[in-house]
Motif scaffolding. Structure first.
Motif, PDB file in Angstrom:
ATOM      1  N   ASP A  10     -12.139  22.126   5.221  1.00 34.52           N
ATOM      2  CA  ASP A  10     -11.372  21.291   4.479  1.00 34.52           C
ATOM      3  C   ASP A  10     -11.610  21.262   3.088  1.00 34.52           C
ATOM      4  O   ASP A  10     -12.682  20.815   2.513  1.00 34.52           O
ATOM      5  CB  ASP A  10     -11.665  19.861   5.083  1.00 34.52           C
ATOM      6  CG  ASP A  10     -10.643  18.502   4.581  1.00 34.52           C
ATOM      7  OD1 ASP A  10     -10.226  18.804   3.489  1.00 34.52           O
ATOM      8  OD2 ASP A  10     -10.439  17.859   5.328  1.00 34.52           O
ATOM      9  N   LEU A  11     -10.677  21.743   2.501  1.00 32.10           N
ATOM     10  CA  LEU A  11     -10.946  22.216   1.088  1.00 32.10           C
ATOM     11  C   LEU A  11     -11.171  20.830   0.164  1.00 32.10           C
ATOM     12  O   LEU A  11     -11.857  20.974  -0.944  1.00 32.10           O
ATOM     13  CB  LEU A  11      -9.972  23.004   0.463  1.00 32.10           C
ATOM     14  CG  LEU A  11      -9.714  24.564   0.885  1.00 32.10           C
ATOM     15  CD1 LEU A  11      -8.519  25.380   0.339  1.00 32.10           C
ATOM     16  CD2 LEU A  11     -10.834  25.342   0.411  1.00 32.10           C
ATOM     17  N   LYS A  12     -10.159  19.877   0.406  1.00 32.97           N
ATOM     18  CA  LYS A  12     -10.492  18.611  -0.267  1.00 32.97           C
ATOM     19  C   LYS A  12     -11.822  17.968  -0.156  1.00 32.97           C
ATOM     20  O   LYS A  12     -12.362  17.473  -0.972  1.00 32.97           O
ATOM     21  CB  LYS A  12      -9.326  17.731   0.149  1.00 32.97           C
ATOM     22  CG  LYS A  12      -9.127  16.491  -0.727  1.00 32.97           C
ATOM     23  CD  LYS A  12      -8.163  15.354  -0.192  1.00 32.97           C
ATOM     24  CE  LYS A  12      -7.957  14.275  -0.865  1.00 32.97           C
ATOM     25  NZ  LYS A  12      -6.713  13.443  -0.493  1.00 32.97           N
ATOM     26  N   GLN A  13     -12.288  17.983   1.029  1.00 33.68           N
ATOM     27  CA  GLN A  13     -13.701  17.652   1.415  1.00 33.68           C
ATOM     28  C   GLN A  13     -14.676  18.273   0.543  1.00 33.68           C
ATOM     29  O   GLN A  13     -15.817  17.847   0.261  1.00 33.68           O
ATOM     30  CB  GLN A  13     -13.952  17.324   2.912  1.00 33.68           C
ATOM     31  CG  GLN A  13     -15.084  16.684   3.278  1.00 33.68           C
ATOM     32  CD  GLN A  13     -15.143  16.518   4.934  1.00 33.68           C
ATOM     33  OE1 GLN A  13     -14.274  16.923   5.396  1.00 33.68           O
ATOM     34  NE2 GLN A  13     -16.425  16.222   5.177  1.00 33.68           N
ATOM     35  N   ALA A  14     -14.490  19.677   0.843  1.00 37.82           N
ATOM     36  CA  ALA A  14     -15.382  20.784   0.098  1.00 37.82           C
ATOM     37  C   ALA A  14     -15.551  20.499  -1.294  1.00 37.82           C
ATOM     38  O   ALA A  14     -16.828  20.470  -1.843  1.00 37.82           O
ATOM     39  CB  ALA A  14     -14.928  21.961   0.599  1.00 37.82           C
ATOM     40  N   LEU A  15     -14.293  20.174  -2.001  1.00 38.28           N
ATOM     41  CA  LEU A  15     -14.463  20.095  -3.259  1.00 38.28           C
ATOM     42  C   LEU A  15     -15.271  18.844  -3.653  1.00 38.28           C
ATOM     43  O   LEU A  15     -15.982  18.678  -4.755  1.00 38.28           O
ATOM     44  CB  LEU A  15     -13.097  20.004  -3.932  1.00 38.28           C
ATOM     45  CG  LEU A  15     -12.294  21.223  -4.086  1.00 38.28           C
ATOM     46  CD1 LEU A  15     -11.118  21.314  -4.310  1.00 38.28           C
ATOM     47  CD2 LEU A  15     -12.850  22.152  -5.148  1.00 38.28           C
ATOM     48  N   ALA A  16     -14.993  17.658  -2.939  1.00 36.73           N
ATOM     49  CA  ALA A  16     -15.593  16.299  -3.370  1.00 36.73           C
ATOM     50  C   ALA A  16     -17.061  16.516  -3.009  1.00 36.73           C
ATOM     51  O   ALA A  16     -17.945  15.977  -3.868  1.00 36.73           O
ATOM     52  CB  ALA A  16     -15.206  15.432  -2.226  1.00 36.73           C
ATOM     53  N   ALA A  17     -17.628  17.314  -2.119  1.00 31.77           N
ATOM     54  CA  ALA A  17     -18.992  17.665  -1.620  1.00 31.77           C
ATOM     55  C   ALA A  17     -19.543  18.404  -2.751  1.00 31.77           C
ATOM     56  O   ALA A  17     -20.597  18.278  -3.163  1.00 31.77           O
ATOM     57  CB  ALA A  17     -19.226  18.368  -0.400  1.00 31.77           C
ATOM     58  N   TYR A  38      -2.737  25.100   5.773  1.00 26.19           N
ATOM     59  CA  TYR A  38      -2.255  24.047   4.617  1.00 26.19           C
ATOM     60  C   TYR A  38      -2.449  22.489   4.865  1.00 26.19           C
ATOM     61  O   TYR A  38      -2.751  21.881   4.286  1.00 26.19           O
ATOM     62  CB  TYR A  38      -0.610  24.334   4.428  1.00 26.19           C
ATOM     63  CG  TYR A  38      -0.109  23.223   3.412  1.00 26.19           C
ATOM     64  CD1 TYR A  38      -0.159  23.280   2.087  1.00 26.19           C
ATOM     65  CD2 TYR A  38       0.882  22.347   3.801  1.00 26.19           C
ATOM     66  CE1 TYR A  38       0.306  22.639   1.261  1.00 26.19           C
ATOM     67  CE2 TYR A  38       1.389  21.217   3.044  1.00 26.19           C
ATOM     68  CZ  TYR A  38       1.115  21.741   1.571  1.00 26.19           C
ATOM     69  OH  TYR A  38       1.587  20.708   0.830  1.00 26.19           O
ATOM     70  N   ALA A  39      -1.985  22.406   6.393  1.00 28.77           N
ATOM     71  CA  ALA A  39      -2.224  21.198   6.846  1.00 28.77           C
ATOM     72  C   ALA A  39      -3.553  20.364   6.703  1.00 28.77           C
ATOM     73  O   ALA A  39      -4.187  19.314   6.042  1.00 28.77           O
ATOM     74  CB  ALA A  39      -1.720  20.591   8.204  1.00 28.77           C
ATOM     75  N   GLN A  40      -4.801  21.152   6.793  1.00 29.52           N
ATOM     76  CA  GLN A  40      -6.209  20.987   7.137  1.00 29.52           C
ATOM     77  C   GLN A  40      -6.512  20.726   5.650  1.00 29.52           C
ATOM     78  O   GLN A  40      -7.901  20.042   5.546  1.00 29.52           O
ATOM     79  CB  GLN A  40      -6.993  21.828   7.936  1.00 29.52           C
ATOM     80  CG  GLN A  40      -6.805  23.175   7.374  1.00 29.52           C
ATOM     81  CD  GLN A  40      -8.075  23.603   6.561  1.00 29.52           C
ATOM     82  OE1 GLN A  40      -9.090  22.869   6.439  1.00 29.52           O
ATOM     83  NE2 GLN A  40      -7.978  24.416   5.828  1.00 29.52           N
ATOM     84  N   ASP A  41      -5.871  21.169   4.418  1.00 24.42           N
ATOM     85  CA  ASP A  41      -6.405  21.173   3.229  1.00 24.42           C
ATOM     86  C   ASP A  41      -5.863  19.716   2.606  1.00 24.42           C
ATOM     87  O   ASP A  41      -6.355  19.472   1.542  1.00 24.42           O
ATOM     88  CB  ASP A  41      -6.268  22.081   2.496  1.00 24.42           C
ATOM     89  CG  ASP A  41      -6.713  23.360   2.780  1.00 24.42           C
ATOM     90  OD1 ASP A  41      -7.892  23.392   3.378  1.00 24.42           O
ATOM     91  OD2 ASP A  41      -6.326  24.703   2.921  1.00 24.42           O
ATOM     92  N   GLN A  42      -4.962  18.993   3.410  1.00 23.38           N
ATOM     93  CA  GLN A  42      -4.329  17.967   2.614  1.00 23.38           C
ATOM     94  C   GLN A  42      -5.048  16.607   2.588  1.00 23.38           C
ATOM     95  O   GLN A  42      -6.062  16.530   3.616  1.00 23.38           O
ATOM     96  CB  GLN A  42      -2.945  17.693   3.152  1.00 23.38           C
ATOM     97  CG  GLN A  42      -2.034  18.891   3.058  1.00 23.38           C
ATOM     98  CD  GLN A  42      -2.095  19.378   1.497  1.00 23.38           C
ATOM     99  OE1 GLN A  42      -1.597  18.732   0.594  1.00 23.38           O
ATOM    100  NE2 GLN A  42      -2.330  20.553   1.205  1.00 23.38           N
TER     101      GLN A  42
END
Length: 361
Positions: A188-195, A357-361
């Motif tokens: 999950d890129l969004k979660q990874a960036l937050a981490a 794409y969906a898992q990165d939203q």
């Protein structure tokens, strides 16, 4: 020819898997090497800071200036001990930050190429099926030609089509081999960036804490002292043990802490710029995937209509056995196989793009 094509395709897949494994091992080795480096540095710093220091002094006594003495002993600093432990925690956080950043960077770098590689592998397999169908139709056309129910032009046209498909097949295999893409786990890129942002802040807080420990100290001091000249008053001339606790505090500690926090904020700004650059790369990849997904979804209905039309024509001619009907069935069968391949690749691409794409939203 069938066996040769199969062997080439298997060899292509083996080379691709071997290359991906090497690339994956290289990334793992990079992370391991970096983490080992920062951990070795931290271990060296902790070993020094958590150790016991020896000291010696030769000179006048603090309590009796007329007395000269020799002093030897050991001391243990609480502040340095805590700094050594903090260095270990900072190294762990730095390793964690590097690993998370590397994972996101690899996901961005190889996300779209990984999809293209899977599509190329699927296309090569589908084209092999089309080549097999063309070989069957060429063999049937040859039989009709020998029996007098066919014409040479049908055989030549089918062979020309096979040569064209073989060219596409070779190009697809070449693309598979040329794409040295490692296996990239879906994250999950969004979660990874937050981490990454969270770990960056934790690391800077730990480094800030480590530096603030330099502003004070509590040390346990012990040793032996012996007068060597002068007149000791009510004191033995032999070695005498002593133990004491020493306190030190820098009165600029508060100001130092504020300036250190300013420096930390500046460093965090720099770090966040790097993180923002990574976030922009993630955003660019997501937009590219979204655009590509939209194109595939728009093209799929027309591909399905063409496949359905060809299937209907083939079914209409299926029971006819006139020379013209046989020739038309041969051509439609090949066209239907190509249409089925296009539908399969479009659906596969939609599935892969949607998953990524969906898992990165």
């Amino acid at each position: 020819m069938h066996l040769q094509i199969h062997r080439v395709f298997v060899c292509t897949l083996l080379v691709t898997l071997s290359t991906a494994a090497i690339a994956q091992a290289s990334a793992d080795a990079e992370k391991q090497a970096y983490c080992q480096y920062v951990q070795d540095q931290a271990d060296a710093e902790r070993t020094l800071d958590t150790g016991v220091e020896g000291f010696g002094r030769l000179g006048q006594s603090d309590s009796n200036p007329s007395l000269k003495q020799v002093v030897v002993g050991l001391s243990k600093s609480l502040s340095k001990h805590l700094q050594g432990m903090s260095a270990t925690r900072a190294a762990q956080l730095e390793c964690e930050l590097f690993g998370r950043t590397l994972s996101v960077d690899r996901a961005v770098k190889y996300g779209m190429p990984a999809i293209d590689k899977q599509l190329a592998v699927a296309q090569a397999a589908d084209l092999k099926d089309v080549v097999d169908i063309l070989n069957e139709e060429i063999e049937s056309a040859d039989k009709r030609l020998r029996s007098g129910n066919g014409v040479l032009s049908d055989v030549l046209m089918l062979r020309q089509q096979r040569d064209q498909v073989l060219t596409q097949y070779t190009a697809a295999k070449t693309e598979v081999v040329s794409q040295q893409i490692p296996d990239v786990p879906q994250i999950d890129l969004k979660q990874a960036l937050a981490a990454i942002d969270e770990t960056t802040l934790d690391l800077q807080d730990e480094l800030n804490h480590k530096q603030k420990l330099q502003a004070w100290d509590v040390s346990l001091v012990g040793g032996m002292q012996k007068p060597i000249s002068g007149v000791p008053v009510n004191t033995s001339t032999g070695y005498q043990p002593f133990v004491s606790v020493t306190f030190t505090y820098n009165f600029n500690a508060v100001s130092y802490g504020r300036k250190l926090e300013n420096a930390t904020r500046s460093l965090m700004t720099m770090r966040r710029q790097l993180n923002d650059e990574l976030a922009q790369k993630v955003d660019g990849m997501q937009r590219s995937m979204a655009d590509r997904l939209s194109v595939q979804k728009e093209s799929l209905p027309s591909l399905l209509d063409e496949q359905s039309r060809l299937a209907g024509e083939y079914e209409r001619l299926r029971k006819l056995d006139s020379p013209e009907a046989l020739r038309m069935k041969s051509q439609i069968r090949v066209s239907l196989a190509m249409a089925a391949m296009k539908v399969h690749l479009a659906r596969l691409q939609i599935t892969l793009l949607t998953q990524n794409y969906a898992q990165d939203q």
